[in-house]
Design a protein around this motif. Structure first.
Motif: not given
Length: 483
Positions: A139, A303, A331
């Motif tokens: 991630e 984000d 993101n």
């Protein structure tokens, strides 16, 4: 033609731009050194400090006077038995500690994503690597820490190995359980070496992770210029007596360090140590408080994510160094490399590192609160200006398999090589490194056999837009292999 000094002129041009520095060296244009009032004359005396081994100024390779005293004070401050000043960077410290505890042909257990100094030491020493892989946080797109279980497995499968090397903390501030690893290593009669290049500051605040020497390491190499106030290329090697041959390490230091050491670098190490002993706790209290506020504010921007201690417990991470400020844009949808470029061109902010998902700031006591205000304001502005752009792709999920080591790194380097088409290299022995970044873990190293799986996986990685580091041919149409 007018005579020019391109290197000097280029540096001066960068300085005149007035960029905010979130990069090394840690003294941040001298600001941290100037916080020591009783050493404010250091700046004015810099030209006079460039001296050599004359009576009264001692000798780095046979210290008996002021250098010996300065190193002993450093050993006390960093809680080692012996501390050695390094003027050839941490690289010579890594060389010396590895070569000092091994002999030609020995096995050494090292992380797959070691600094190139580790590979260099294995080439010089003719050592056989046993690689273990750090955990990867997909991630965040970074390689993080290593579980003691991976070290235990490597030791069990290679009981004849002489030493284990761990990188701690990582560039991104994640920390492994060095105490548990030290207990494992010593129980199996091996030596624990720690590449602590990014951790010279750790002993000087109770709010920072445990440093290698306190955790039980036998040797630790530190880049004081990265996180403390010393000058670029100045580092230290800390040694614990008992399990290592101290005289052999000292011999290797004489072998790998210049015979004309810089007194400017050594003096800067002495001052950095003094500053930390006298003021380190209060200076880090101030810095860490500033960083807490900055992280909270950044994490209110849609984000955009600046991770902190909440990652402890994931991927083998037992602690976190908050002075490594990583800001993640996965993101948000823009590559970290592009964000870093925008920050430099539009906001006069220079980051230390950028990759597919992240930008990273090196926080030190040379920073000021205003620096973080400027960075926060820039991130808010970028969030508004570029929020409609979405260009980022995920790191592909690929099951990498450790290649077979046909030759030692030394043997591979000295064998004749040739360049061939990468896609036709199945079954050949690699003569170079291929490391997709992120996460920065090599999939092939010198002496290893290239397989069809490796070729196909790297092609997938390239197609995903991941940068490939290491090969002579940057496009990787061709690869160097043993002839």
């Amino acid at each position: 033609m007018i005579n020019k000094t391109p290197l000097y002129d280029g540096i001066m041009e960068y300085i005149k731009e007035g960029n905010t520095s979130f990069h090394m060296p840690g003294h941040k244009n001298g600001r941290s050194i100037l916080r020591i009032n009783e050493r404010a004359d250091f700046k004015n005396n810099i030209l006079y400090l460039d001296q050599t081994e004359i009576p009264g100024l001692d000798n780095l390779h046979l210290p008996e006077g002021i250098i010996k005293e300065a190193q002993e004070l450093a050993a006390r401050a960093f809680r080692s038995d012996y501390t050695y000043f390094l003027v050839n960077g941490t690289t010579c410290g890594v060389y010396s500690m590895i070569l000092g505890v091994t002999n030609h042909g020995d096995k050494i257990i090292v992380p797959r994503n070691s600094h190139r100094a580790v590979v260099g030491a294995m080439i010089i020493g003719g050592l056989w690597p046993v690689y273990y892989e750090p955990d990867v946080d997909l991630e965040k797109g970074i390689a993080v820490s290593v579980s003691p279980l991976k070290i235990e497995e490597a030791i069990r499968e290679n009981p004849e190995a002489k030493a284990v090397l761990v990188t701690n903390p990582t560039f991104y501030g994640t920390c492994s359980d060095i105490e548990a690893i030290a207990e494992l290593v010593h129980r199996n009669n091996m030596v624990l070496l720690v590449d602590e290049a990014h951790g010279a500051h750790l002993p000087f605040s109770r709010k920072l992770p445990l440093n290698a020497m306190d955790a039980g390491a036998d040797c630790a190499a530190q880049s004081a210029h990265k996180t403390l106030s010393s000058f670029t290329q100045s580092s230290m090697l800390h040694v614990r007596k008992g399990r290592v041959d101290v005289e052999k390490i000292e011999f290797m230091l004489r072998l790998t360090q210049t015979t004309s050491p810089s007194y400017i670098l050594m003096a800067s190490l002495d001052i950095a140590r003094y500053q930390m002993e006298e003021y380190g706790e209060e200076l880090y209290e101030e810095l860490l408080s500033t960083l807490d506020v900055f992280r909270e504010r950044v994490n209110t921007i849609s984000d955009i994510y600046c991770f902190g201690r909440e990652i402890i417990g994931q991927h083998g991470i037992v602690d976190f160094d908050p002075t490594k400020v990583t800001i993640n844009f996965k993101n948000f949808g823009m590559q970290g490399t592009r964000i870093a470029d925008i920050l430099r061109k539009e906001y006069k902010i220079q980051m230390e590192l950028s990759d597919l998902y992240n930008i990273l700031a090196m926080a030190t006591i040379g920073d000021e609160k205003g620096d973080y205000e400027k960075l926060y304001d820039a991130l808010c502005d970028i969030s508004n200006k570029y929020k409609s752009e979405r260009e980022i792709r995920d790191i592909p999920l690929i099951d990498w398999k450790m290649p077979y080591q046909a030759l030692s790194p030394r043997e591979a380097i000295y064998e004749p090589m040739e360049m061939i088409d990468f896609e036709m290299s199945d079954g050949r022995i690699s003569a170079e490194i291929i490391a997709p970044y992120p996460p920065g873990i090599p999939v092939i190293l010198p002496g290893e056999i290239i397989t069809r799986d490796i070729i196909e996986n790297i092609i997938k990685t390239k197609e995903a837009g991941i940068k490939i580091n290491g090969p002579r041919d940057q496009r990787l149409d061709k690869i160097a292999v043993i002839k």
